[in-house]
Enzyme design. Structure first.
Site, short mmCIF file in Angstrom:
data_model
loop_
_atom_site.label_atom_id
_atom_site.label_comp_id
_atom_site.label_asym_id
_atom_site.label_seq_id
_atom_site.Cartn_x
_atom_site.Cartn_y
_atom_site.Cartn_z
N GLY A 73 0.83 -1.20 0.00
CA GLY A 73 0.00 0.00 0.00
C GLY A 73 0.86 1.24 0.00
CB SER A 74 0.08 4.68 1.00
OG SER A 74 -0.18 4.59 2.40
N GLY A 98 1.04 4.50 5.14
CA GLY A 98 0.46 3.35 5.84
C GLY A 98 1.50 2.30 6.17
N GLY A 99 2.35 2.01 5.19
CA GLY A 99 3.36 0.98 5.38
C GLY A 99 4.35 1.35 6.47
CD GLU A 139 4.72 -3.02 -3.72
OE1 GLU A 139 4.78 -1.79 -3.92
OE2 GLU A 139 3.82 -3.75 -4.15
CB CYS A 142 3.19 -1.36 -7.23
SG CYS A 142 2.21 -2.86 -7.15
CD GLU A 198 2.94 4.96 -6.32
OE1 GLU A 198 3.53 4.77 -5.24
OE2 GLU A 198 2.23 4.10 -6.86
#
Lengths: 530, 530
Positions: free
Chosen positions: B246-247, B250-251, B270, B307, B397
């Site tokens: 995810g983002s 969050g990660g 990731e 991704c 991104e």
């Protein structure tokens, strides 16, 4: 061979340079005499850490792309040079630790042998884990492109030398050997307990870098007065991994610090273990005395200052228990008190032993009383299984020559005790054939809590081979997926890269179609040397 | 085949049980219509997380010791069952994402194939990395004891499903397949963007666990209203590893939380990648239009919510540049706006595009304007190399169907731009034979910053094979030493254990003297199947 006096200048070794003190100096202490030893050793600070890391980063591209043969030859050159200074190194290490010089000659030879083993690992090239999945243009529903994978070096590695093995877990230790084997430049933060032994090893590697014609940044050795220089290494954005061997407190401080970086990095810390030893009933009845004596003897090695010290011995009361106990006591009682590595380690030992007593551990054996300040007395304590289960502190490491015997009420309590331990580097089981059913039940419990299980022997000395490891679930280490000892220690410093649809001339040599290095490779899922 | 209606109850799946809501419910949103879809889905809280983790821990000893053939058969059973529900699953995933059902039939088949590939990995048993160093009683100066190493499972794994691929990176995705292959029970925290698709997959795995006769704790699926249930998983002392896709925000929140546990655990996240594509001069002159069109087309896949989206296209101004630019623009202009995965993702896309414009990125192409709320418009922006270097935000991104073209002043600036990117999942190079000298200079720069380099093709679709990876230096992932896709993804969930001086009958089967499983093993440093 150069006499040690010539090798020791007390400077920091930053790349090819000898760098004098910027933040004061220190002298080593001979713990056996309590006297300081010449010469003065330089302290550096964050500026020196930064300079060493920047050089390592500059060295990275060329060093990480050295050919396998060239890199292996460099590791062997270090081995040659270590062997050449073994007398000076052993003598200095003995002065700085109070431990016998003969021990350090052996340690130097094993450390040199370790570099040779990693040279073999590099030449074999299996650590690259080369894998080829050839193109399948006709695959349905989508064609497959050519994919080729190899492992590449992670980047500059900061290594914190340990206090207790001034050669094999220090400057030229397994962390350095495996990082250099992986293709990573090393910045070594030397332990201040043995600055002279550290410098002799550092100079050896520095000379090898120069003679091999490598970029000077491949290796630096720095030293600081407090935590600042080490923290600067851990914080440095160009450092890509950290290793540490030492206490749980020190290791976790570095670990957590590295995880709070804007860009976290892998930290492998090897910290604490009591290496519990379980004696099953038939083995106890048959060999109680032999096991008790053997364990107590190994617990005295290096004055008990070893990560693999078998610190806790557990057996069910019954036939053989008294023999186990008496033999352990006899061994402890005949072991003279010896100088511990540093006054601080000695003070901690005294404090930890006092805490065992406060938790009602009974002293059942003691070696001759120390003759001099700083000596560690061999001690044997006993508790019941109930006490061990009730007092977490009794399951924690006491760094020094003390052993705790646990008198268990039955096999159920043995299982309960096994489950109560935190993660361990090793666990040992003594089992005769008629114990095998009980052993088979205990093994999954141990497997979950340790990196190594030994049956009917002792976990010391540590072997360094393809199948040996020095790791375990937390707090034995910070990441049980990797080991700091053994040939797979190199995996800590590697990451996979896939090269997709490459023309052959742009591929790294290990992945070229003709397999010019004759490596074992995984081709479409099958191992082959074609 | 069961119609989807029967499969969906909205319950949590904890072990073998269907567990109703304890903390409220939700309904899925059809982003294409803006309408909610039946049924109601249960939210759980920390109690449900605890229950699932405790069951996983109870299942661990038996599941992690399943035989290789038994475990492989279980993975194949999941594959069979996934294929059987592919119509219902595709239909429901389409409803919940606004993406075409045909895409999800393919995704389901690929996901099932992934389980079959891991079944092969398990049967081959190479992931055990079995190594034997036989005893050498006559070795000098000390004998060598028998040492045997294999990898064992880490423990219960908490997996956070991704939003953007509701099957292949969700409940039955590669994280689940590789963790189950490793012998680790899984607690799946489902993403609330596709609760129905999640439940269908979860039910499939739950049924496979029961039919295979495994402990029910091998798999659970839970869901919560906010972050609480996920945090409870990350904090739980019995959870041994975490994966997340995810983002970056969050990660990293999960990553740092796990590193602050009393006992830190591995977390593989990731997170973010712009997958830069570099076009070298000869390739640009020869194939500018083809490259521009091909890249822009792939950037639209899944409405740019991938991704591996090639988000940044870099080329030196010169022959072919205008063709590259025009072809990319034509592709963007003909791509209709399509519904994005969630209103939140759509809002973020609008915000990120606005920020690109505020940084003076020039809009040079746009697809037809959206017809409905929540649709993402295809966009092409252009900046100079100077702008890209000056504005870090332009190298980050933008999740959605936007592409940034970078007009470089020369090859030096191309190198500088390559060095400016943070860690990436992939980088792509377009190079004709006369570009190879320039390519060879660029490759080490890319190798250091990415987990995968593609030449003269595109990094999508992602291959799943022995030589493929989905990883990269931070912030592409939190640990570039591991991959979340490809057969080596299993390595995230394994740790080595050495068995020393074991009698043959107490050894794990893969390490027995007779090699009863016919595994490839490393015997005294040499690979053999003996």
């Amino acid at each position: 061979m150069t006499p040690a006096g010539d090798l020791l200048t007390g400077d920091l070794l930053i790349g090819a340079a000898r760098v004098p003190a910027t933040e004061g100096t220190m002298k080593a202490l001979n713990p056996a005499t309590g006297k300081v030893i010449e010469p003065e050793f330089a302290f550096g600070g964050t500026a020196e850490a930064d300079r060493a890391v920047r050089l390592a980063d500059e060295a990275f591209d060329s060093y990480s792309h050295t050919g396998l043969a060239e890199r292996a030859a460099f590791l062997e050159l270090i081995a040659d040079k270590l062997e050449a200074v073994r007398n000076e190194l052993a003598e200095r290490a003995s002065l700085e630790t109070g431990l016998p010089a003969a021990q350090f000659e052996g340690e130097t030879l094993r450390t040199a042998a370790n570099f040779r083993k990693f040279a073999t690992v590099v030449r074999q090239g299996r650590f690259l884990q080369a894998a080829l999945d050839p193109a399948r243009p006709d695959r349905q529903p989508t064609p497959r492109m050519d994919h080729r994978l190899q492992k590449v070096a992670l980047g500059p590695v900061a290594i914190f030398g340990a206090s207790n093995f001034p050669i094999s877990y220090s400057v030229a230790g397994g962390d350095t050997a495996s990082a250099l084997a992986a293709g990573c430049p090393v910045i070594l933060k030397a332990h201040n307990a043995h600055p002279g032994a550290a410098e002799i090893q550092g100079r050896v590697i520095q000379q090898a870098v120069a003679e091999a014609g490598l970029h000077e940044g491949v290796f630096s050795l720095i030293r600081g007065a407090g935590n600042e220089i080490g923290e600067a290494l851990v914080d440095h954005p160009l450092v890509r991994a950290v290793t540490f061997t030492g206490s749980e407190g020190g290791g976790m401080a570095l670990y957590r610090r590295a995880q709070q970086r804007p860009e976290p990095i892998p930290v492998f810390t090897e910290m604490t273990s009591v290496n519990p030893t379980f004696v099953l009933p038939a083995a106890l009845a048959a060999r109680g005395a032999e096991i008790g004596a053997g364990l107590a003897q190994r617990a005295q090695y290096n004055v008990g200052q070893a990560c693999l010290k078998p610190a806790v011995l557990l057996a069910v009361e019954g036939p053989g228990f008294d023999e186990l106990r008496d033999a352990a006591r006899a061994e402890v009682e005949k072991t003279a008190a010896r100088t511990m590595l540093t006054p601080g380690i000695h003070d901690a030992y005294i404090g930890n032993v006092r805490r065992m007593q406060e938790r009602d551990a009974t002293r059942i054996g003691a070696g001759p009383a120390p003759l001099r300040a700083g000596e560690g007395q061999s001690l044997l304590y006993e508790v019941t299984g109930e006490q061990l289960l009730a007092e977490p502190a009794l399951r924690e490491e006491v760094f020094g020559p003390a052993v705790l015997l646990v008198r268990l009420a039955g096999l159920d309590q043995l299982h309960e005790a096994a489950r109560a331990f935190r993660g361990q580097l090793s666990a040992t089981l003594h089992a005769d054939p008629s114990d095998h059913t009980a052993a088979a039940e205990l093994l999954p419990v141990l497997e979950r809590r340790t990196g190594r299980i030994v049956i009917n022997n002792f976990s010391m000395p540590q072997e360094v081979s393809f199948a040996s490891v020095h790791t375990g679930p937390f707090p034995a280490t910070s990441d049980p997926r990797f080991t700091s000892v053994g040939m797979t220690a190199i995996e800590r410093f590697l990451r996979p890269v896939t090269y997709q649809n490459f023309p052959d001339d742009l591929l790294p040599e290990p992945l070229r179609e003709a397999n010019p290095l004759h490596l074992w490779r995984l081709v479409d899922g099958e191992l082959t040397r074609r």
